[in-house]
Design an enzyme around this catalytic site. Structure first.
Site, PDB file in Angstrom:
ATOM      1  N   HIS A 179       0.997  -1.213  -0.135  1.00  0.00           N
ATOM      2  CA  HIS A 179      -0.083  -0.050   0.043  1.00  0.00           C
ATOM      3  C   HIS A 179       0.944   1.189   0.054  1.00  0.00           C
ATOM      4  O   HIS A 179       1.449   1.653   0.944  1.00  0.00           O
ATOM      5  CB  HIS A 179      -0.806  -0.032   1.218  1.00  0.00           C
ATOM      6  CG  HIS A 179      -2.164   0.773   1.007  1.00  0.00           C
ATOM      7  ND1 HIS A 179      -2.126   1.855   0.243  1.00  0.00           N
ATOM      8  CD2 HIS A 179      -3.214   1.051   1.875  1.00  0.00           C
ATOM      9  CE1 HIS A 179      -3.409   2.659   0.262  1.00  0.00           C
ATOM     10  NE2 HIS A 179      -4.116   2.045   1.556  1.00  0.00           N
ATOM     11  N   HIS A 182      -2.777   6.965  -0.747  1.00  0.00           N
ATOM     12  CA  HIS A 182      -3.726   7.476   0.262  1.00  0.00           C
ATOM     13  C   HIS A 182      -3.054   8.256   1.187  1.00  0.00           C
ATOM     14  O   HIS A 182      -3.717   8.410   2.296  1.00  0.00           O
ATOM     15  CB  HIS A 182      -4.650   6.425   0.706  1.00  0.00           C
ATOM     16  CG  HIS A 182      -5.686   5.956  -0.281  1.00  0.00           C
ATOM     17  ND1 HIS A 182      -6.250   4.649  -0.191  1.00  0.00           N
ATOM     18  CD2 HIS A 182      -5.854   6.586  -1.495  1.00  0.00           C
ATOM     19  CE1 HIS A 182      -7.140   4.556  -1.505  1.00  0.00           C
ATOM     20  NE2 HIS A 182      -6.830   5.698  -2.120  1.00  0.00           N
ATOM     21  N   TYR A 184      -0.620   7.237   3.200  1.00  0.00           N
ATOM     22  CA  TYR A 184      -0.006   6.545   4.321  1.00  0.00           C
ATOM     23  C   TYR A 184       1.337   6.601   4.039  1.00  0.00           C
ATOM     24  O   TYR A 184       1.899   7.504   3.555  1.00  0.00           O
ATOM     25  CB  TYR A 184      -0.733   5.335   4.249  1.00  0.00           C
ATOM     26  CG  TYR A 184      -2.337   5.338   4.357  1.00  0.00           C
ATOM     27  CD1 TYR A 184      -2.761   5.739   5.745  1.00  0.00           C
ATOM     28  CD2 TYR A 184      -3.020   4.687   3.705  1.00  0.00           C
ATOM     29  CE1 TYR A 184      -4.118   5.679   5.983  1.00  0.00           C
ATOM     30  CE2 TYR A 184      -4.489   4.756   4.008  1.00  0.00           C
ATOM     31  CZ  TYR A 184      -5.040   5.064   5.038  1.00  0.00           C
ATOM     32  OH  TYR A 184      -6.133   5.240   5.285  1.00  0.00           O
TER      33      TYR A 184
END
Length: 372
Positions: A179, A182, A184
Site C-alpha cells: 500500500h 492514500h 499513508y
C-alpha cells in the site's frame, strides 16, 4: 438480454503473470473494521468467499505490518503468528471458490493517534517528517503529531514489510499488494508536501521514492516478483499528502518499478473536475503510466460498468478494481456480465463492528431469485 462475454471487455479473460483470470473485475482492498483486536475473524470467511469466483482476483483489506502500523479501529494485522493462523481459513475459503487472493500490506505512518491506543506504549506515530496532518491548535485530536523517523530506523520499517510479505505467504495468500497510496507512510515519503527530509530519503524525487522502492526490492527478494503488486495515488492528496509535480511522480514510479518486474501496478484515478483538468486529462495521466509500466495495470476510483468497459476497450487499463459496488454486490462480476441491476450500498454501515449488517447481508442474484 445477456450480452456475449466477448462483447463485454470487463468479462474478457486475462493473464496476470502465472494467474489466469476469468474476468477483469477486481475486488479492491476495503477497510471494514471488523477484525477485533487486529485479528481477522471467522465472519471474514463468508465475506470474502461471497465475493470470490473461479479465476476472480481479490485484494484483501489493508493489513498492518507491525504494531506501529495501526491507525484505525479493528483493522487486521499480519505481524504475529496468531494473525497468520486467523487468515488461513479465510484464504482457504477464497481458494475453495477458485479465486486468486493477494494481501494488501500497510503502514499508516502519521495517520494515527495515541489517544485511541493505536500506538504501542502511547508513543507518537512515525512518519518521514514531524509535520502533523492537523494544523497546530485546531483542536482536532484524531491524528497525533508524528515523530520523524531517524535514518537508521528506516531499514527496520522496510524489514517489517518484508516479514509481513513472508507471513502472507505462510497464511496461503497468492501474493501481496504494497500500500503506497492514500497518504499513508509510503506515500508520505513520496510526496513533497509532507517529506522535508535532508538525508537520502528526502529532497529529490529519486530520494523521496527511495523508501518505496527499497520496500519493493525487499519484498520481491523475499517472495518473488510475480507475487508482488503496489498501489499508488500520485495524483491525489488523501490525508493531506500532495505532490507539486504528480505527473512526474507517477511516471518516475512506473519506470522505476520496471526494474523489479512486479506483477502489477494499481493506481487511483485522479477524478479531476476543473475546466483545465478534465476527465480526459485524468485519463491521459493514467495512460502515460500504463504505457510506461511493463506489467499488469489496474485502475480504481469510482468506475461504473460502462467506465470500466470503456477503459479496457481503449487500452487504458488491463483490470478495474471496484470497491463500494463490490461491497454491496458480492456477485458483481456476474451482475456486470448480465448487466443486472446493482444493490445500492449503505455508507453508514461500511465501518460498523457488526459481523453481518452491511457486511455479509447484501444479497446475490441467486439469493434474490430464491426469495422471490
Amino acid at each position: 438480454m445477456e450480452e456475449q462475454t466477448a462483447d463485454i471487455p470487463l468479462m474478457m479473460p486475462y493473464r496476470m503473470g502465472k494467474h489466469h483470470l476469468s474476468h477483469r473485475v477486481v475486488l479492491a482492498p476495503l477497510t471494514r473494521q471488523r477484525s477485533y483486536g487486529n485479528i481477522p475473524q471467522p465472519h471474514a470467511i463468508l465475506y470474502y468467499s461471497q465475493r470470490a469466483s473461479k479465476g476472480g482476483f481479490l485484494i484483501a483489506e489493508a493489513t498492518g505490518v507491525s504494531n506501529t502500523a495501526q491507525g484505525y479501529r479493528d483493522t487486521p494485522g499480519i505481524w504475529t503468528n496468531e494473525q497468520v493462523e486467523a487468515w488461513k481459513p479465510i484464504v482457504d475459503a477464497v481458494h475453495g471458490k477458485g479465486g486468486i487472493f493477494f494481501c494488501q500490506i500497510w503502514h499508516v505512518g502519521r495517520v494515527s493517534n495515541t489517544i485511541s491506543g493505536y500506538q504501542p506504549n502511547g508513543q507518537a506515530p512515525v512518519s518521514c517528517s514531524d509535520k502533523p496532518i492537523n494544523p497546530p491548535g485546531d483542536g482536532n485530536t484524531r491524528f497525533s503529531p508524528p515523530r520523524r523517523l531517524r535514518t537508521d530506523e528506516v531499514p527496520g520499517i522496510v524489514n517489517d514489510f518484508r516479514l509481513a510479505a513472508r507471513n502472507a505467504m505462510d497464511a496461503g495468500f497468492d501474493g501481496v499488494e504494497i500500500h503506497g497510496a492514500h497518504g499513508y507512510l509510503i506515500d508520505q515519503f513520496m510526496k513533497d508536501s509532507v517529506n522535508d527530509r535532508t538525508d537520502q530519503y528526502g529532497g529529490s524525487m529519486e530520494n523521496r521514492c527511495r523508501f518505496a522502492l527499497e520496500i519493493v526490492e525487499a519484498v520481491v527478494s523475499e517472495i518473488g516478483a510475480d507475487k508482488v503488486g503496489i498501489r499508488l495515488s500520485p495524483f491525489a492528496s488523501y490525508n493531506k499528502a500532495a505532490d507539486s509535480d504528480p505527473k512526474a511522480l507517477g511516471l518516475h514510479m512506473a519506470e522505476s518499478l520496471n526494474k523489479y518486474g512486479i506483477a502489477y501496478c494499481h493506481v487511483i484515478h485522479p477524478r479531476m473536475g476543473t475546466a483545465e483538468e478534465t476527465t480526459e486529462y485524468s485519463d491521459n495521466l493514467l495512460l502515460l503510466m500504463k504505457t510506461t509500466f511493463l506489467g499488469t495495470f489496474i485502475v480504481a476510483n469510482g468506475y461504473s460498468r460502462e467506465d470500466g468497459n470503456r477503459a479496457i476497450s481503449e487500452n487504458r487499463t488491463d483490470l478495474v478494481a471496484y470497491g463500494r459496488w463490490f461491497l454491496s454486490n458480492p456477485d458483481l462480476p456476474q451482475r456486470f456480465k448480465m448487466d443486472a441491476r446493482l444493490n445500492e450500498y449503505n455508507s453508514e454501515t461500511f465501518y460498523l463492528p457488526d459481523p453481518v449488517v452491511g457486511y455479509t447481508d447484501y444479497p446475490s442474484l441467486e439469493d434474490a431469485t430464491n426469495t422471490s
